[in-house]
Design a protein around this motif. Structure first.
Motif, PDB file in Angstrom:
ATOM      1  N   UNK A   1       0.864  -1.173   0.000  1.00 20.05           N
ATOM      2  CA  UNK A   1       0.000   0.000   0.000  1.00 20.05           C
ATOM      3  C   UNK A   1       0.901   1.225   0.000  1.00 20.05           C
ATOM      4  N   UNK A   2       0.667   2.093  -0.949  1.00 24.36           N
ATOM      5  CA  UNK A   2       1.404   3.337  -1.052  1.00 24.36           C
ATOM      6  C   UNK A   2       0.463   4.447  -0.617  1.00 24.36           C
ATOM      7  N   UNK A   3       0.757   5.056   0.526  1.00 19.99           N
ATOM      8  CA  UNK A   3      -0.116   6.084   1.097  1.00 19.99           C
ATOM      9  C   UNK A   3       0.167   7.413   0.413  1.00 19.99           C
ATOM     10  N   UNK A   4      -0.533   7.660  -0.681  1.00 19.54           N
ATOM     11  CA  UNK A   4      -0.227   8.811  -1.528  1.00 19.54           C
ATOM     12  C   UNK A   4      -0.926  10.098  -1.116  1.00 19.54           C
ATOM     13  N   UNK A   5      -2.013  10.017  -0.394  1.00 22.71           N
ATOM     14  CA  UNK A   5      -2.814  11.205  -0.156  1.00 22.71           C
ATOM     15  C   UNK A   5      -2.466  12.007   1.072  1.00 22.71           C
ATOM     16  N   UNK A   6      -1.717  11.460   1.993  1.00 19.43           N
ATOM     17  CA  UNK A   6      -1.471  12.110   3.272  1.00 19.43           C
ATOM     18  C   UNK A   6      -0.896  13.511   3.109  1.00 19.43           C
ATOM     19  N   UNK A   7       0.066  13.645   2.248  1.00 19.66           N
ATOM     20  CA  UNK A   7       0.702  14.949   2.029  1.00 19.66           C
ATOM     21  C   UNK A   7      -0.284  15.973   1.457  1.00 19.66           C
ATOM     22  N   UNK A   8      -1.297  15.495   0.765  1.00 17.18           N
ATOM     23  CA  UNK A   8      -2.260  16.374   0.110  1.00 17.18           C
ATOM     24  C   UNK A   8      -3.593  16.451   0.869  1.00 17.18           C
ATOM     25  N   UNK A   9      -3.619  15.991   2.112  1.00 15.78           N
ATOM     26  CA  UNK A   9      -4.808  16.119   2.942  1.00 15.78           C
ATOM     27  C   UNK A   9      -5.875  15.075   2.675  1.00 15.78           C
ATOM     28  N   UNK A  10      -5.497  13.924   2.137  1.00 11.41           N
ATOM     29  CA  UNK A  10      -6.456  12.870   1.831  1.00 11.41           C
ATOM     30  C   UNK A  10      -5.881  11.540   2.298  1.00 11.41           C
ATOM     31  N   UNK A  11      -6.681  10.728   2.935  1.00 10.10           N
ATOM     32  CA  UNK A  11      -6.226   9.412   3.366  1.00 10.10           C
ATOM     33  C   UNK A  11      -6.481   8.404   2.257  1.00 10.10           C
ATOM     34  N   UNK A  12      -5.723   8.519   1.187  1.00 12.17           N
ATOM     35  CA  UNK A  12      -5.852   7.624   0.035  1.00 12.17           C
ATOM     36  C   UNK A  12      -4.603   6.776  -0.095  1.00 12.17           C
ATOM     37  N   UNK A  13      -4.802   5.519  -0.475  1.00 11.92           N
ATOM     38  CA  UNK A  13      -3.696   4.594  -0.668  1.00 11.92           C
ATOM     39  C   UNK A  13      -3.882   3.874  -1.995  1.00 11.92           C
ATOM     40  N   UNK A  14      -2.770   3.542  -2.622  1.00 11.15           N
ATOM     41  CA  UNK A  14      -2.790   2.750  -3.848  1.00 11.15           C
ATOM     42  C   UNK A  14      -2.288   1.351  -3.524  1.00 11.15           C
ATOM     43  N   UNK A  15      -3.064   0.351  -3.892  1.00 15.63           N
ATOM     44  CA  UNK A  15      -2.628  -1.037  -3.795  1.00 15.63           C
ATOM     45  C   UNK A  15      -1.836  -1.338  -5.055  1.00 15.63           C
ATOM     46  N   UNK A  16      -0.558  -1.686  -4.885  1.00 18.30           N
ATOM     47  CA  UNK A  16       0.307  -1.944  -6.036  1.00 18.30           C
ATOM     48  C   UNK A  16       0.896  -3.348  -5.939  1.00 18.30           C
ATOM     49  N   UNK A  17       1.306  -3.871  -7.080  1.00 17.60           N
ATOM     50  CA  UNK A  17       1.845  -5.222  -7.160  1.00 17.60           C
ATOM     51  C   UNK A  17       3.142  -5.348  -6.383  1.00 17.60           C
ATOM     52  N   UNK A  18       4.047  -4.374  -6.601  1.00 19.05           N
ATOM     53  CA  UNK A  18       5.300  -4.389  -5.856  1.00 19.05           C
ATOM     54  C   UNK A  18       6.004  -3.050  -5.993  1.00 19.05           C
ATOM     55  N   UNK A  19       6.944  -2.828  -5.095  1.00 24.62           N
ATOM     56  CA  UNK A  19       7.775  -1.642  -5.144  1.00 24.62           C
ATOM     57  C   UNK A  19       9.036  -1.988  -5.914  1.00 24.62           C
ATOM     58  N   UNK A  20       9.436  -1.119  -6.817  1.00 27.05           N
ATOM     59  CA  UNK A  20      10.653  -1.332  -7.589  1.00 27.05           C
ATOM     60  C   UNK A  20      11.833  -0.655  -6.895  1.00 27.05           C
ATOM     61  N   UNK A  21      11.607   0.542  -6.368  1.00 27.58           N
ATOM     62  CA  UNK A  21      12.669   1.285  -5.683  1.00 27.58           C
ATOM     63  C   UNK A  21      12.995   2.572  -6.411  1.00 27.58           C
ATOM     64  N   UNK A  22      14.074   3.194  -5.992  1.00 24.15           N
ATOM     65  CA  UNK A  22      14.482   4.469  -6.575  1.00 24.15           C
ATOM     66  C   UNK A  22      14.972   4.277  -7.999  1.00 24.15           C
ATOM     67  N   UNK A  23      14.603   5.208  -8.847  1.00 16.88           N
ATOM     68  CA  UNK A  23      15.008   5.166 -10.256  1.00 16.88           C
ATOM     69  C   UNK A  23      15.820   6.419 -10.551  1.00 16.88           C
ATOM     70  N   UNK A  24      16.842   6.248 -11.350  1.00 19.20           N
ATOM     71  CA  UNK A  24      17.703   7.338 -11.765  1.00 19.20           C
ATOM     72  C   UNK A  24      17.075   8.006 -12.984  1.00 19.20           C
ATOM     73  N   UNK A  25      16.684   9.249 -12.853  1.00 25.14           N
ATOM     74  CA  UNK A  25      16.025   9.953 -13.950  1.00 25.14           C
ATOM     75  C   UNK A  25      16.960  10.118 -15.150  1.00 25.14           C
ATOM     76  N   UNK A  26      18.252  10.137 -14.910  1.00 25.78           N
ATOM     77  CA  UNK A  26      19.203  10.283 -16.015  1.00 25.78           C
ATOM     78  C   UNK A  26      19.302   9.021 -16.868  1.00 25.78           C
ATOM     79  N   UNK A  27      18.832   7.889 -16.339  1.00 23.28           N
ATOM     80  CA  UNK A  27      18.869   6.633 -17.096  1.00 23.28           C
ATOM     81  C   UNK A  27      17.573   6.406 -17.869  1.00 23.28           C
ATOM     82  N   UNK A  28      16.678   7.378 -17.844  1.00 23.42           N
ATOM     83  CA  UNK A  28      15.387   7.261 -18.530  1.00 23.42           C
ATOM     84  C   UNK A  28      15.363   8.186 -19.741  1.00 23.42           C
TER      85      UNK A  28
END
Length: 169
Positions: free
Chosen positions: A98-125
């Motif tokens: 569960x990724x709790x995405x809404x807390x910072x924006x004043x909403x108690x919303x979570x996304x159910x996701x298959x898995x976490x991949x981790x940090x991605x390097x924007x320069x490699x995209x």
């Protein structure tokens, strides 16, 4: 004895450090997998990541609404992100998160996701042309060196989307 900190405190600390580094940080994106799709979120918007807890189903809601999660005494509405996208439902197993995405924006919303991949390097995209048919919260997309397509999720715009907020049938 070393000081013990909670996972939430550590994630907040890490996000603050990366946000404070400005352009010096190249790994400011969090990668997640929702079904067979890969998504990127700004680390500052990603929120807390928690293992999947039991979800309480809610009658008369859309099939993509996974239920209500109790996280340390706070209730979060959990949306199966893959099902919300019109894809297969996310299996609820040990790798699901569960990724709790809404807390910072004043909403108690979570996304159910298959898995976490981790940090991605924007320069490699590599940026791709924006998709005009995509919702405004998913216009940007990238490919990585392995040929995987990543879409960037804009959390604030997702939380403002009327379809996302309308869970009733």
């Amino acid at each position: 004895m070393t000081k013990k900190i909670s996972l939430h405190d550590f994630q907040s600390y890490l996000a603050a450090r990366l946000a404070g580094m400005g352009n010096q940080s190249s790994a400011g994106l969090l990668g997640i997998q929702a079904g067979s799709d890969y998504w990127l979120l700004d680390l500052a918007d990603s929120g807390e990541i928690v293992p999947l807890t039991p979800l309480t189903t809610v009658p008369l809601t859309r099939p993509w609404f996974a239920g209500i999660a109790n996280i340390r005494g706070n209730l979060y509405s959990a949306v199966d992100f893959s099902a919300f996208l019109g894809k297969e439902a996310t299996p609820q197993n040990a790798s699901s998160r569960l990724l709790l995405v809404g807390t910072r924006h004043g909403s108690n919303a979570a996304l159910l996701v298959t898995r976490m991949i981790g940090l991605r390097n924007v320069e490699a995209l590599h940026p791709e042309a924006s998709d005009p048919a995509a919702p405004r919260w998913a216009h940007e997309s990238f490919t990585d060196n392995e040929g995987r397509r990543w879409r960037k999720l804009k959390v604030r715009e997702l939380l403002a989307d009327e379809v996302f907020m309308d869970i009733g049938v």
